[in-house]
Write a protein that holds these residues in place. Sequence first.
Motif, PDB file in Angstrom:
ATOM      1  N   ALA A  82       0.806  -1.226   0.000  1.00  0.00           N
ATOM      2  CA  ALA A  82       0.000   0.000   0.000  1.00  0.00           C
ATOM      3  C   ALA A  82       0.836   1.271   0.000  1.00  0.00           C
ATOM      4  N   ASP A  83       2.159   1.142   0.024  1.00  0.00           N
ATOM      5  CA  ASP A  83       3.033   2.313  -0.071  1.00  0.00           C
ATOM      6  C   ASP A  83       2.867   2.914  -1.464  1.00  0.00           C
ATOM      7  N   PRO A  84       2.538   4.214  -1.569  1.00  0.00           N
ATOM      8  CA  PRO A  84       2.299   4.776  -2.906  1.00  0.00           C
ATOM      9  C   PRO A  84       3.532   4.828  -3.792  1.00  0.00           C
ATOM     10  N   ALA A  88       8.902   4.628  -8.267  1.00  0.00           N
ATOM     11  CA  ALA A  88       9.113   5.386  -7.037  1.00  0.00           C
ATOM     12  C   ALA A  88       9.562   6.807  -7.325  1.00  0.00           C
ATOM     13  N   HIS A  89      10.282   6.987  -8.414  1.00  0.00           N
ATOM     14  CA  HIS A  89      10.829   8.303  -8.722  1.00  0.00           C
ATOM     15  C   HIS A  89       9.761   9.231  -9.303  1.00  0.00           C
ATOM     16  N   VAL A  90       9.084   8.790 -10.352  1.00  0.00           N
ATOM     17  CA  VAL A  90       8.074   9.656 -10.980  1.00  0.00           C
ATOM     18  C   VAL A  90       6.782   8.939 -11.336  1.00  0.00           C
ATOM     19  N   GLY A  91       6.852   7.631 -11.576  1.00  0.00           N
ATOM     20  CA  GLY A  91       5.688   6.916 -12.093  1.00  0.00           C
ATOM     21  C   GLY A  91       4.465   6.981 -11.199  1.00  0.00           C
ATOM     22  N   TRP A  92       4.676   6.945  -9.894  1.00  0.00           N
ATOM     23  CA  TRP A  92       3.548   6.918  -8.965  1.00  0.00           C
ATOM     24  C   TRP A  92       2.692   8.180  -9.053  1.00  0.00           C
ATOM     25  N   PHE A 149       1.614   9.549 -11.620  1.00  0.00           N
ATOM     26  CA  PHE A 149       0.642   9.432 -12.703  1.00  0.00           C
ATOM     27  C   PHE A 149      -0.395   8.347 -12.439  1.00  0.00           C
ATOM     28  N   HIS A 150      -0.298   7.711 -11.266  1.00  0.00           N
ATOM     29  CA  HIS A 150      -1.285   6.693 -10.920  1.00  0.00           C
ATOM     30  C   HIS A 150      -2.630   7.367 -10.679  1.00  0.00           C
ATOM     31  N   PRO A 151      -3.701   6.803 -11.196  1.00  0.00           N
ATOM     32  CA  PRO A 151      -5.004   7.468 -11.041  1.00  0.00           C
ATOM     33  C   PRO A 151      -5.503   7.528  -9.602  1.00  0.00           C
ATOM     34  N   GLU A 152      -5.033   6.649  -8.757  1.00  0.00           N
ATOM     35  CA  GLU A 152      -5.491   6.646  -7.367  1.00  0.00           C
ATOM     36  C   GLU A 152      -4.934   7.857  -6.610  1.00  0.00           C
ATOM     37  N   ARG A 153      -5.762   8.491  -5.817  1.00  0.00           N
ATOM     38  CA  ARG A 153      -5.362   9.636  -5.005  1.00  0.00           C
ATOM     39  C   ARG A 153      -5.506   9.287  -3.534  1.00  0.00           C
ATOM     40  N   THR A 154      -4.474   9.558  -2.767  1.00  0.00           N
ATOM     41  CA  THR A 154      -4.551   9.328  -1.322  1.00  0.00           C
ATOM     42  C   THR A 154      -5.470  10.362  -0.701  1.00  0.00           C
ATOM     43  N   ALA A 155      -6.452   9.917   0.053  1.00  0.00           N
ATOM     44  CA  ALA A 155      -7.483  10.811   0.576  1.00  0.00           C
ATOM     45  C   ALA A 155      -6.992  11.595   1.792  1.00  0.00           C
ATOM     46  N   PRO A 156      -6.939  12.922   1.702  1.00  0.00           N
ATOM     47  CA  PRO A 156      -6.598  13.722   2.884  1.00  0.00           C
ATOM     48  C   PRO A 156      -7.587  13.513   4.025  1.00  0.00           C
ATOM     49  N   GLU A 157      -8.834  13.216   3.694  1.00  0.00           N
ATOM     50  CA  GLU A 157      -9.838  12.982   4.729  1.00  0.00           C
ATOM     51  C   GLU A 157      -9.455  11.814   5.626  1.00  0.00           C
ATOM     52  N   THR A 158      -8.703  10.871   5.076  1.00  0.00           N
ATOM     53  CA  THR A 158      -8.273   9.704   5.847  1.00  0.00           C
ATOM     54  C   THR A 158      -6.965   9.951   6.578  1.00  0.00           C
ATOM     55  N   LEU A 165      14.805  20.640 -10.973  1.00  0.00           N
ATOM     56  CA  LEU A 165      15.869  20.179 -10.083  1.00  0.00           C
ATOM     57  C   LEU A 165      15.320  19.806  -8.713  1.00  0.00           C
ATOM     58  N   LEU A 166      14.492  20.683  -8.134  1.00  0.00           N
ATOM     59  CA  LEU A 166      13.929  20.382  -6.818  1.00  0.00           C
ATOM     60  C   LEU A 166      13.024  19.159  -6.872  1.00  0.00           C
ATOM     61  N   HIS A 167      12.245  19.031  -7.929  1.00  0.00           N
ATOM     62  CA  HIS A 167      11.393  17.852  -8.072  1.00  0.00           C
ATOM     63  C   HIS A 167      12.217  16.576  -8.043  1.00  0.00           C
ATOM     64  N   HIS A 168      13.269  16.528  -8.843  1.00  0.00           N
ATOM     65  CA  HIS A 168      14.034  15.283  -8.932  1.00  0.00           C
ATOM     66  C   HIS A 168      14.844  15.013  -7.677  1.00  0.00           C
ATOM     67  N   VAL A 169      15.250  16.045  -6.977  1.00  0.00           N
ATOM     68  CA  VAL A 169      15.900  15.825  -5.681  1.00  0.00           C
ATOM     69  C   VAL A 169      14.893  15.229  -4.697  1.00  0.00           C
ATOM     70  N   THR A 170      13.689  15.797  -4.661  1.00  0.00           N
ATOM     71  CA  THR A 170      12.650  15.262  -3.779  1.00  0.00           C
ATOM     72  C   THR A 170      12.276  13.844  -4.172  1.00  0.00           C
ATOM     73  N   PHE A 171      12.097  13.601  -5.468  1.00  0.00           N
ATOM     74  CA  PHE A 171      11.746  12.261  -5.925  1.00  0.00           C
ATOM     75  C   PHE A 171      12.842  11.252  -5.577  1.00  0.00           C
ATOM     76  N   SER A 172      14.088  11.728  -5.538  1.00  0.00           N
ATOM     77  CA  SER A 172      15.201  10.827  -5.233  1.00  0.00           C
ATOM     78  C   SER A 172      15.127  10.271  -3.814  1.00  0.00           C
ATOM     79  N   ILE A 173      14.475  10.999  -2.912  1.00  0.00           N
ATOM     80  CA  ILE A 173      14.305  10.463  -1.561  1.00  0.00           C
ATOM     81  C   ILE A 173      13.423   9.224  -1.611  1.00  0.00           C
ATOM     82  N   ASN A 174      12.426   9.227  -2.492  1.00  0.00           N
ATOM     83  CA  ASN A 174      11.551   8.064  -2.637  1.00  0.00           C
ATOM     84  C   ASN A 174      12.248   6.904  -3.326  1.00  0.00           C
ATOM     85  N   SER A 175      13.070   7.205  -4.334  1.00  0.00           N
ATOM     86  CA  SER A 175      13.665   6.156  -5.156  1.00  0.00           C
ATOM     87  C   SER A 175      15.058   5.763  -4.670  1.00  0.00           C
ATOM     88  N   ILE A 176      16.005   6.701  -4.738  1.00  0.00           N
ATOM     89  CA  ILE A 176      17.389   6.382  -4.376  1.00  0.00           C
ATOM     90  C   ILE A 176      17.507   6.001  -2.909  1.00  0.00           C
TER      91      ILE A 176
END
Length: 302
Positions: free
Chosen positions: A109-111, A131-135, A137-146, A203-214
């Motif tokens: 369940a980890d996005p 993990a870097h960018v593909g997630w 574009f996933h149609p599922e949205r994590t609900a802030p209400e939850t 640049l900031l996007h890919h640095v942030t995404f790198s925390i998820n992937s790298i």
Amino acid sequence: MADQSKTLGEQVLLAFFIVVPLLALLAAVPLAWGWGLGWHDLVIGAVMYLITGFGVTVGYHRLFTHGSFRTGRPLRIILAVAGSLAIEMGVTDWVAAHRRHHKYSDQAADPHSPWRFGHHGRGLAKGFLHAHVGWLFHPERTAPETFCPDLLADRDIAAISARFPWLVAASVLLPPLVGGLWSMSWAGAATALFWGALVRIALLHHVTFSINSICHTIGTRPFAARDRSSNVWWLAIPSLGESWHNLHHADPTSARHGVLPGQIDPSAALIRLFEKLGWAHDVRWPTAKRIAARRVDAGAGR
């Protein structure tokens, strides 16, 4: 079951996806110097990077997601706006996704786990890109209400989140406005748009995404965590301290992620400054006892 080692081919594949795009971006700067890149663009880009980067690391992450410190209404609003200017989702969507990530880290369940498609060959490469960018574009949205009803109940934060499209426009248009006025030219506005807005955002996007992937595939793991979170030292400065990711997953509410000698954590330094100015309180600084208790070898003698 013991962790299995990656093959040489898997390590080469990971290195390619990590290093080559970064080298291409770094090469663009000296190649462009004097041909559309000047000091105005560097200053505007750097200032915007720090404002939006700290908005994500100190605001979105350590304050709103994990409650690592508390602060008054003005600074909460400033940090929420600064994080929104990074264009990495509105504050409630970002926090919801990240809280979900921690709840199910490197599980199904980890996005954005890089391990969801397997641990070898094509599965690992596919997982890394997911993990870097593909997630995103996933149609599922994590609900802030939850995952973050507390932020939805905060009128200021809910209002800022609702105005995210306007803040996206401001993030793109502010650099060319400043660049044009600074140089008093349309050319200055155009180069500031490219370097201070587009390149800075990427640049900031890919640095942030790198925390998820790298930081979930390679690096050191001196602390006991229930996932594959790792420390990656060479990302520490561009990520403003977020790449000391292993301690963060071992102790998520800690205001400092880089806790070992030599681990630079600019975001923790900014929180310390806020504390000294009286703008932050109830800061959850790590103690020597808490750090020792989370070391991998802490339970060896038990």
